[in-house]
Motif scaffolding. Structure first.
Motif, PDB file in Angstrom:
ATOM      1  N   SER A 126     -17.704  20.323  -4.808  1.00 63.84           N
ATOM      2  CA  SER A 126     -17.445  21.757  -4.689  1.00 63.84           C
ATOM      3  C   SER A 126     -17.294  22.145  -3.237  1.00 63.84           C
ATOM      4  CB  SER A 126     -18.586  22.553  -5.326  1.00 63.84           C
ATOM      5  OG  SER A 126     -18.650  22.275  -6.704  1.00 63.84           O
TER       6      SER A 126
ATOM      7  N   LYS B   8     -12.976  31.737  -1.777  1.00 65.50           N
ATOM      8  CA  LYS B   8     -12.994  31.380  -3.199  1.00 65.50           C
ATOM      9  C   LYS B   8     -13.628  30.004  -3.339  1.00 65.50           C
ATOM     10  CE  LYS B   8      -8.624  33.729  -4.066  1.00 65.50           C
ATOM     11  NZ  LYS B   8      -8.163  33.996  -2.704  1.00 65.50           N
ATOM     12  N   GLY B   9     -14.490  29.862  -4.320  1.00 66.48           N
ATOM     13  CA  GLY B   9     -15.098  28.569  -4.558  1.00 66.48           C
ATOM     14  C   GLY B   9     -14.202  27.688  -5.407  1.00 66.48           C
ATOM     15  N   TRP B  10     -14.165  26.407  -5.084  1.00 60.63           N
ATOM     16  CA  TRP B  10     -13.372  25.421  -5.809  1.00 60.63           C
ATOM     17  C   TRP B  10     -14.245  24.228  -6.151  1.00 60.63           C
ATOM     18  CZ3 TRP B  10      -8.194  25.414  -7.159  1.00 60.63           C
ATOM     19  CH2 TRP B  10      -7.419  26.459  -6.643  1.00 60.63           C
ATOM     20  N   SER B  11     -13.968  23.611  -7.264  1.00 63.05           N
ATOM     21  CA  SER B  11     -14.593  22.344  -7.632  1.00 63.05           C
ATOM     22  C   SER B  11     -13.478  21.361  -7.940  1.00 63.05           C
ATOM     23  CB  SER B  11     -15.487  22.511  -8.860  1.00 63.05           C
ATOM     24  OG  SER B  11     -16.548  23.394  -8.574  1.00 63.05           O
TER      25      SER B  11
ATOM     26  N   PRO C 233     -12.469  30.374 -14.374  1.00 56.94           N
ATOM     27  CA  PRO C 233     -13.088  29.250 -15.095  1.00 56.94           C
ATOM     28  C   PRO C 233     -12.318  28.788 -16.324  1.00 56.94           C
ATOM     29  CG  PRO C 233     -14.286  31.288 -15.513  1.00 56.94           C
ATOM     30  CD  PRO C 233     -13.262  31.601 -14.453  1.00 56.94           C
TER      31      PRO C 233
ATOM     32  N   ARG D 232     -10.978  26.723  -9.982  1.00 62.16           N
ATOM     33  CA  ARG D 232     -11.385  27.863  -9.150  1.00 62.16           C
ATOM     34  C   ARG D 232     -12.544  28.537  -9.827  1.00 62.16           C
ATOM     35  NH1 ARG D 232      -6.569  31.769  -7.136  1.00 62.16           N
ATOM     36  NH2 ARG D 232      -8.262  33.269  -7.238  1.00 62.16           N
ATOM     37  N   ASP D 233     -13.610  28.816  -9.074  1.00 63.06           N
ATOM     38  CA  ASP D 233     -14.787  29.452  -9.660  1.00 63.06           C
ATOM     39  C   ASP D 233     -14.461  30.790 -10.315  1.00 63.06           C
ATOM     40  OD1 ASP D 233     -16.199  27.276  -8.762  1.00 63.06           O
ATOM     41  OD2 ASP D 233     -17.165  28.341  -7.098  1.00 63.06           O
ATOM     42  N   ASP D 234     -13.515  31.542  -9.737  1.00 62.45           N
ATOM     43  CA  ASP D 234     -13.179  32.846 -10.297  1.00 62.45           C
ATOM     44  C   ASP D 234     -12.132  32.775 -11.404  1.00 62.45           C
ATOM     45  OD1 ASP D 234     -11.125  32.179  -8.546  1.00 62.45           O
ATOM     46  OD2 ASP D 234     -10.899  34.216  -7.763  1.00 62.45           O
TER      47      ASP D 234
ATOM     48  N   SER E 178      -8.689  20.319 -10.267  1.00 62.96           N
ATOM     49  CA  SER E 178      -9.566  21.256  -9.568  1.00 62.96           C
ATOM     50  C   SER E 178      -9.739  22.495 -10.427  1.00 62.96           C
ATOM     51  CB  SER E 178      -8.969  21.662  -8.214  1.00 62.96           C
ATOM     52  OG  SER E 178      -8.904  20.573  -7.355  1.00 62.96           O
TER      53      SER E 178
END
Length: 164
Positions: A74, A80-83, A102, A98-100, A96
């Motif tokens: 992560s 913006k958060g990414w995993s 899901p 994006r946290d926003d 990948s």
């Protein structure tokens, strides 16, 4: 009186299949992607893949079936958060999230099996072109965005509004 004109039934979607380099991770996309392929030239994508850009397609996360042992890394990117999901054996990045967003997954199309890769259209857009290295040519006909495109920008690009 209206005529009954026979129509051809739409072909059912054939799942897309892919895997990592060593075959540890295999995946299947069981429904059509929600967007058309795109290229990303951001620095994170370049570093994560060791390449000049990433080639991606957006799918609904619930339609992505992954088997095998994987790791998730992560990070934050422009607020913006990414995993990112990758193979711990060979290091191949698979997708990948994006946290926003899901409900969506960004699948690296280079991991698709060749027979499925050729079924995709060419990319319809390139983003983060301000960070693009000079010598790869622009994809003919693809919209070019200096940074992350806005929803308004994407409404002008056929089939790509799902990336935001």
């Amino acid at each position: 009186m209206s005529a009954n004109i026979p129509t051809e039934a739409p072909k059912p979607f054939e799942p897309l299949h892919g895997e990592c380099t060593c075959g540890n991770i295999k995946y299947e996309v069981v429904a059509p992607p929600v967007g058309k392929p795109c290229l990303c030239h951001c620095n994170n994508c370049k570093r994560q893949t060791g390449s000049m850009f990433t080639s991606n397609v957006i799918v609904l996360r619930e339609t992505l079936n992954i088997t095998g042992k994987y790791k998730v890394w992560s990070r934050g990117d422009d607020g913006k958060g990414w995993s990112s999901l990758f193979c711990p054996e060979c290091g191949t990045p698979i997708c990948s999230f994006r946290d926003d967003r899901p409900d969506k997954a960004v699948v690296r199309i280079g991991t698709l099996d060749s027979r499925d890769l050729v079924r995709l259209e060419k990319p319809v857009l390139e983003m983060f072109c301000a960070r693009k290295i000079g010598w790869p040519a622009d994809v003919e006909g693809a919209a070019q965005f200096e940074e992350w495109p806005t929803r308004d920008d994407l409404s002008q690009v056929d089939g790509s509004a799902s990336i935001t």
